[in-house]
Design a protein around this motif. Structure first.
Motif, short mmCIF file in Angstrom:
data_model
loop_
_atom_site.label_atom_id
_atom_site.label_comp_id
_atom_site.label_asym_id
_atom_site.label_seq_id
_atom_site.Cartn_x
_atom_site.Cartn_y
_atom_site.Cartn_z
N THR A 171 0.77 -1.11 0.06
CA THR A 171 -0.05 0.02 0.03
C THR A 171 0.76 1.25 -0.06
OG1 THR A 171 -1.72 -1.07 1.28
CG2 THR A 171 -1.95 1.43 1.27
N THR A 172 0.73 2.21 -0.79
CA THR A 172 1.58 3.36 -1.07
C THR A 172 0.43 4.50 -0.75
OG1 THR A 172 1.24 3.86 -3.26
CG2 THR A 172 3.04 2.26 -2.61
N GLN A 226 -4.35 5.32 9.39
CA GLN A 226 -3.48 4.39 8.13
C GLN A 226 -2.27 3.51 9.19
OE1 GLN A 226 -1.39 7.30 5.49
NE2 GLN A 226 -3.16 8.57 6.08
N PHE A 237 3.58 -0.58 3.89
CA PHE A 237 3.42 0.55 3.32
C PHE A 237 4.53 1.47 2.88
CE2 PHE A 237 -0.82 0.12 4.96
CZ PHE A 237 -1.64 1.12 5.20
N ASP A 371 -6.90 5.26 -5.95
CA ASP A 371 -7.97 5.96 -5.45
C ASP A 371 -8.87 6.87 -6.47
OD1 ASP A 371 -6.19 7.65 -4.83
OD2 ASP A 371 -6.66 7.77 -2.68
N SER A 405 -1.14 -0.34 -4.68
CA SER A 405 -2.14 0.54 -5.03
C SER A 405 -1.48 1.85 -4.38
CB SER A 405 -3.41 0.23 -4.03
OG SER A 405 -2.97 -0.04 -2.83
N TRP A 407 -3.01 5.46 -2.89
CA TRP A 407 -3.95 6.23 -1.93
C TRP A 407 -3.44 7.81 -1.44
CZ3 TRP A 407 -8.84 4.26 -0.84
CH2 TRP A 407 -8.92 2.94 -1.35
N PHE A 425 -10.61 0.90 1.94
CA PHE A 425 -9.03 0.89 2.22
C PHE A 425 -9.06 -0.06 3.01
CE2 PHE A 425 -5.27 2.61 4.65
CZ PHE A 425 -4.66 2.66 3.68
N ILE A 429 -6.97 -3.88 2.23
CA ILE A 429 -5.77 -4.39 3.03
C ILE A 429 -6.20 -5.68 3.57
CG2 ILE A 429 -4.38 -3.86 4.96
CD1 ILE A 429 -4.46 -1.07 4.43
#
Length: 434
Positions: A171-172, A226, A237, A371, A405, A407, A425, A429
């Motif tokens: 996840t970025t 987050q 992340f 997103d 992904s 965000w 979100f 995950i």
């Protein structure tokens, strides 16, 4: 080990074989132009040649990997295993198309060096890509081609081994604007109030006042949520920070702001942190260099990761600038207007500079979906968004690739147009890390 016989070696050929065999399939190989060595070799071997050689495993070579310069290619698709492929081979070949040339064309972004239309942000338009035109954008086709090639090879040579790749979920988060109201300074805060008054946005006036008085949390301050996802799901992340000078498309707070610097260091305790080169750095190497050296002292380490603001990516200049500043990993490879696989890839691979004809040190990490692509370009509602995300996760999982992904901190505030997206979100995950 696999031995490959070719008529001659070129930089393109070496890169294509590295891409398919080293980076995706992950098997050891060597190349020879010596026919006697090839014929006497007793192990797994293939002839990558314009015509077949006796009874050897044969892949008919296209001219692309032996050419110089960038010329229009005839990208004529044909039906292949429920999908499409390019550069078909003769019936005498053991594999139906030149997987090395086709993979090279997609991964090196050959079509983006040819004349093409650009959008309002000077970006290559997804609509004109070969993948989009032939309905392949939502498939990691290069990975799929490589897996099919491996199945063919291993059926012919059962003793050939590969390193097994595992599915990875990353996840970025791009932080374009760390806070909506806070830390903007006196001038920008007054300007914000004036804009609210002119537009009769009394709700914003109230919210801004509460935040500035310390009575309410800033709407863009979604970082605790987050970080809770990282801890709850043991998720990986990566954060990308915009530290450019203020401008029309660069509106983060000043890089010297103590609260911003504390936030960056706090995030770095839980995740990796990289640079989000500004819109202004797109055409200015000096500005890019300035931003790299803004982030490095904050983190007290060299900056090796980046993603371009607005996904601005022009070949080969963008990547050359990053290489010159010792950036080793870039996460820009994808489109803003469409989700999918811009290079047909869902595994990291090295950038090939077509102008210089060299494989570089820069690792490209393609992302699958963002997103704002679903929200602004496709008008997808949150109750439908998870289905799109899951579809892409499933495609990547099938080939044991890396799902990435994008965000933004503001899209997770669960307010206004982003109402319901924080739930998407978390569910994404949970789905990707199970």
């Amino acid at each position: 080990m696999l031995l490959i016989f070719v008529k001659k070696t070129t930089s393109r050929l070496n890169y294509a074989f590295n891409l398919v065999l080293r980076d995706v399939i992950q098997t050891k190989y060597s190349i020879t132009t010596d026919k006697e060595e090839f014929e006497s070799f007793k192990g797994a071997k293939i002839a990558y040649y314009p015509h077949s050689l006796d009874k050897e495993y044969f892949v008919q070579s296209h001219t692309l990997l032996f050419e110089n310069g960038i010329i229009e290619q005839e990208m004529i698709p044909f039906d292949w295993e429920g999908s499409k492929a390019f550069f078909s081979c003769s019936k005498r070949a053991n594999f139906t198309f030149d997987v090395f040339a086709a993979s090279f064309y997609f991964a090196a972004r050959y079509e983006e060096y040819l004349p093409h239309k650009r959008d309002e942000h000077n970006r290559f338009e997804a609509e004109q890509s070969v993948a989009t035109l032939h309905g392949l954008l939502q498939k990691p086709v290069v990975n799929q081609w490589c897996e099919a090639f491996w199945e063919s090879l291993s059926a012919e040579f059962p003793d050939l081994i590969r390193e097994k790749r595992k599915f990875e979920f990353i996840t970025t988060v791009d932080i374009d604007n760390a806070y909506l109201y806070g830390e903007k300074g006196f001038v920008r805060s007054i300007a914000g109030y004036l804009n609210d008054v002119i537009s009769f946005n009394f709700k914003s006036i109230k919210n801004r006042t509460l935040v500035l008085l310390g009575s309410a949390k800033d709407p863009y301050d979604t970082y605790d949520f987050q970080l809770s996802m990282i801890q709850k799901y043991k998720a990986k992340f990566i954060y990308f920070l915009l530290l450019g000078d203020y401008g029309t498309n660069d509106k983060n707070i000043p890089f010297s702001n103590k609260r911003l610097q504390a936030l960056i260091r706090h995030l770095a305790d839980y995740a990796e942190v990289g640079l989000h080169p500004s819109y202004g750095a797109r055409t200015s190497f000096l500005q890019l260099e300035k931003e790299v050296f803004r982030l490095s002292p904050i983190l007290k380490k060299e900056i090796t990761q980046s993603r371009q603001h607005f996904l601005q990516l022009q070949f080969p200049d963008t990547y050359r600038n990053l290489i010159d500043l010792d950036i080793l990993n870039d996460y820009t490879m994808g489109y803003a207007s469409h989700y999918g696989f811009r290079s047909g890839m869902c595994t990291p691979y090295y950038f090939y500079d077509l102008d210089l004809e060299i494989e570089t040190s820069l690792m490209i990490h393609p992302f699958a979906v963002m997103d704002s692509t679903l929200q602004f370009y496709m008008g997808v509602k949150p109750e439908k968004a998870l289905g799109h995300f899951k579809m892409m996760v499933d495609e990547v999982r099938k080939v044991n690739g890396t799902f990435i992904s994008i965000w933004h901190n503001d899209s997770l505030n669960d307010k206004g147009i982003w109402k319901g997206w924080s739930n998407v979100f978390e569910k994404l995950i949970a789905y990707g890390t199970k």
